[in-house]
Motif scaffolding. Structure first.
Motif, PDB file in Angstrom:
ATOM      1  N   VAL A   1      35.567 -31.728 -12.016  1.00  0.00           N
ATOM      2  CA  VAL A   1      36.873 -32.203 -11.555  1.00  0.00           C
ATOM      3  C   VAL A   1      36.923 -33.874 -11.964  1.00  0.00           C
ATOM      4  N   ARG A   2      35.846 -34.472 -11.794  1.00  0.00           N
ATOM      5  CA  ARG A   2      35.830 -35.783 -12.450  1.00  0.00           C
ATOM      6  C   ARG A   2      35.613 -35.866 -13.540  1.00  0.00           C
ATOM      7  N   ARG A   3      35.164 -34.967 -14.406  1.00  0.00           N
ATOM      8  CA  ARG A   3      35.238 -35.185 -15.928  1.00  0.00           C
ATOM      9  C   ARG A   3      36.832 -34.942 -16.265  1.00  0.00           C
ATOM     10  N   SER A   4      37.453 -34.285 -15.636  1.00  0.00           N
ATOM     11  CA  SER A   4      38.882 -34.102 -15.835  1.00  0.00           C
ATOM     12  C   SER A   4      39.752 -35.276 -16.143  1.00  0.00           C
TER      13      SER A   4
ATOM     14  N   ARG B   1      40.560 -25.087  -3.824  1.00  0.00           N
ATOM     15  CA  ARG B   1      39.861 -26.020  -2.770  1.00  0.00           C
ATOM     16  C   ARG B   1      39.871 -27.321  -3.263  1.00  0.00           C
ATOM     17  N   ASP B   2      39.506 -27.508  -4.613  1.00  0.00           N
ATOM     18  CA  ASP B   2      39.430 -29.218  -5.180  1.00  0.00           C
ATOM     19  C   ASP B   2      40.793 -29.622  -5.315  1.00  0.00           C
ATOM     20  N   TYR B   3      40.703 -30.933  -4.840  1.00  0.00           N
ATOM     21  CA  TYR B   3      41.832 -31.672  -5.172  1.00  0.00           C
ATOM     22  C   TYR B   3      41.413 -33.013  -5.340  1.00  0.00           C
ATOM     23  N   ASP B   4      42.345 -33.920  -5.767  1.00  0.00           N
ATOM     24  CA  ASP B   4      42.089 -35.356  -5.955  1.00  0.00           C
ATOM     25  C   ASP B   4      43.584 -35.967  -5.049  1.00  0.00           C
ATOM     26  N   VAL B   5      43.200 -37.084  -4.558  1.00  0.00           N
ATOM     27  CA  VAL B   5      44.210 -37.818  -3.770  1.00  0.00           C
ATOM     28  C   VAL B   5      44.765 -39.231  -4.827  1.00  0.00           C
ATOM     29  N   GLU B   6      46.081 -38.828  -5.202  1.00  0.00           N
ATOM     30  CA  GLU B   6      46.800 -40.034  -5.834  1.00  0.00           C
ATOM     31  C   GLU B   6      47.437 -40.923  -5.005  1.00  0.00           C
ATOM     32  N   LEU B   7      47.380 -42.123  -5.184  1.00  0.00           N
ATOM     33  CA  LEU B   7      47.849 -43.268  -4.361  1.00  0.00           C
ATOM     34  C   LEU B   7      48.572 -44.303  -5.316  1.00  0.00           C
TER      35      LEU B   7
ATOM     36  N   VAL C   1      44.068 -44.347  -8.009  1.00  0.00           N
ATOM     37  CA  VAL C   1      45.367 -45.397  -7.950  1.00  0.00           C
ATOM     38  C   VAL C   1      46.100 -45.415  -9.283  1.00  0.00           C
ATOM     39  N   THR C   2      47.481 -45.274  -9.075  1.00  0.00           N
ATOM     40  CA  THR C   2      48.432 -45.172 -10.045  1.00  0.00           C
ATOM     41  C   THR C   2      49.511 -46.584 -10.087  1.00  0.00           C
ATOM     42  N   ASP C   3      49.984 -46.820 -10.815  1.00  0.00           N
ATOM     43  CA  ASP C   3      51.037 -47.862 -10.965  1.00  0.00           C
ATOM     44  C   ASP C   3      52.439 -46.790 -10.348  1.00  0.00           C
ATOM     45  N   PRO C   4      53.607 -47.704 -10.066  1.00  0.00           N
ATOM     46  CA  PRO C   4      54.729 -46.753  -9.833  1.00  0.00           C
ATOM     47  C   PRO C   4      55.191 -45.553 -10.699  1.00  0.00           C
ATOM     48  N   THR C   5      54.956 -45.863 -12.175  1.00  0.00           N
ATOM     49  CA  THR C   5      55.224 -44.745 -12.795  1.00  0.00           C
ATOM     50  C   THR C   5      54.066 -43.629 -13.230  1.00  0.00           C
ATOM     51  N   GLY C   6      53.199 -43.798 -12.372  1.00  0.00           N
ATOM     52  CA  GLY C   6      52.137 -42.579 -12.551  1.00  0.00           C
ATOM     53  C   GLY C   6      50.882 -43.110 -13.508  1.00  0.00           C
ATOM     54  N   GLN C   7      51.103 -44.374 -14.159  1.00  0.00           N
ATOM     55  CA  GLN C   7      49.930 -44.520 -14.799  1.00  0.00           C
ATOM     56  C   GLN C   7      48.509 -44.891 -14.160  1.00  0.00           C
ATOM     57  N   ARG C   8      47.365 -44.358 -14.272  1.00  0.00           N
ATOM     58  CA  ARG C   8      46.270 -44.563 -13.633  1.00  0.00           C
ATOM     59  C   ARG C   8      45.707 -46.184 -13.849  1.00  0.00           C
ATOM     60  N   LEU C   9      45.482 -46.655 -12.492  1.00  0.00           N
ATOM     61  CA  LEU C   9      44.647 -48.025 -12.689  1.00  0.00           C
ATOM     62  C   LEU C   9      43.339 -47.997 -12.413  1.00  0.00           C
ATOM     63  N   PHE C  10      42.894 -47.162 -11.335  1.00  0.00           N
ATOM     64  CA  PHE C  10      41.698 -47.125 -11.039  1.00  0.00           C
ATOM     65  C   PHE C  10      41.370 -45.798 -10.287  1.00  0.00           C
ATOM     66  N   THR C  11      40.095 -45.399 -10.451  1.00  0.00           N
ATOM     67  CA  THR C  11      39.541 -44.358  -9.721  1.00  0.00           C
ATOM     68  C   THR C  11      38.236 -44.591  -9.037  1.00  0.00           C
ATOM     69  N   ARG C  12      38.121 -43.953  -7.916  1.00  0.00           N
ATOM     70  CA  ARG C  12      36.737 -44.040  -7.269  1.00  0.00           C
ATOM     71  C   ARG C  12      36.477 -42.707  -6.498  1.00  0.00           C
ATOM     72  N   ALA C  13      35.019 -42.280  -6.209  1.00  0.00           N
ATOM     73  CA  ALA C  13      35.002 -41.107  -5.687  1.00  0.00           C
ATOM     74  C   ALA C  13      35.224 -41.197  -4.465  1.00  0.00           C
ATOM     75  N   LEU C  14      35.657 -39.979  -3.687  1.00  0.00           N
ATOM     76  CA  LEU C  14      35.948 -40.047  -2.241  1.00  0.00           C
ATOM     77  C   LEU C  14      34.679 -38.887  -1.679  1.00  0.00           C
ATOM     78  N   SER C  15      34.083 -38.138  -2.392  1.00  0.00           N
ATOM     79  CA  SER C  15      33.022 -37.322  -2.041  1.00  0.00           C
ATOM     80  C   SER C  15      31.740 -37.336  -2.722  1.00  0.00           C
TER      81      SER C  15
END
Length: 216
Positions: free
Chosen positions: A78-81, A158-164, A202-216
């Motif tokens: 999941v994280r490699r993706s 079962r696996d999911y990411d949270v996009e904010l 975490v993305t900008d308003p257009t969906g571009q990734r700005l930052f990622t961090r682990a939740l698990s």
């Protein structure tokens, strides 16, 4: 109401036993999928699955069973993706890529390519409301004010990411993005739910990734 739980990884022995039992999301056949040479032909989910399968095989060949367990059970695929390439293939259906990666990493596992798109995105305005309510009660209003929307990116059963989405301005984007991610991750700690949220994106308003961090 608490946020969905972060599922706890299974033990190494039990996890290793599960490696050959990965099944396809939406697959109705146990026959081998398309050959690797056809990875770029056909639907987007097929190309994504093939790319993930090749990565999973590489993980097993390079890192053995321990690497396969980390990839399949502990969220490695999941994280490699999130950083896997080619991006124009992976991002079309990250769930299909994850499925291929898990199956490729499972020693001796048959290929079960999906018969349709795997990734499912679902907006969750209630989750956003609950986060903002928590932030107001814990002195995190400054960071939470940048939260625009929450989307759960389901990458399988079962696996999911949270996009904010972050409404940050360019002038203070870096600090605001990190502050928002820190506050959300602090809040994200519950005891209920069946799925595993692996990463906060975490993305900008257009969906571009700005930052990622682990939740698990």
């Amino acid at each position: 109401m608490r946020a969905p739980a972060r599922a706890r990884p299974a033990g190494l022995v039990a996890a290793a036993a599960c490696l050959g039992l990965i099944t396809a999301c939406g697959s109705s056949s146990a026959r081998p999928g398309p050959s690797v040479s056809h990875a770029t032909v056909g639907p987007a989910y097929t190309a994504a699955y093939e790319a993930g399968w090749r990565e999973g095989k590489r993980i097993f060949e390079d890192d053995g069973k321990g690497g396969a367990v980390r990839a399949v059970v502990w969220g490695g695929c999941v994280r490699r993706s999130l950083t896997a390439r080619p991006r124009d293939v992976v991002d079309k259906d990250r769930g299909a890529w994850v499925l291929g990666c898990k199956q490729g990493a499972g020693s001796g596992a048959d290929r079960h390519p999906p018969t349709g798109p795997v990734t499912r995105r679902a907006a969750d305005p209630d989750l956003l409301r609950r986060f903002r309510s928590w932030a107001a009660a814990h002195g995190e209003q400054q960071s939470a004010r940048h939260a625009g929307r929450v989307v759960l990116v389901h990458l399988g059963t079962r696996d999911y990411d949270v996009e904010l989405a972050c409404t940050c301005t360019a002038r203070s984007a870096k600090a605001d993005v990190r502050g928002l991610a820190d506050a959300f991750a602090t809040w994200w700690d519950g005891d209920d739910g069946d799925g595993t949220a692996w990463s906060l994106v975490v993305t900008d308003p257009t969906g571009q990734r700005l930052f990622t961090r682990a939740l698990s």
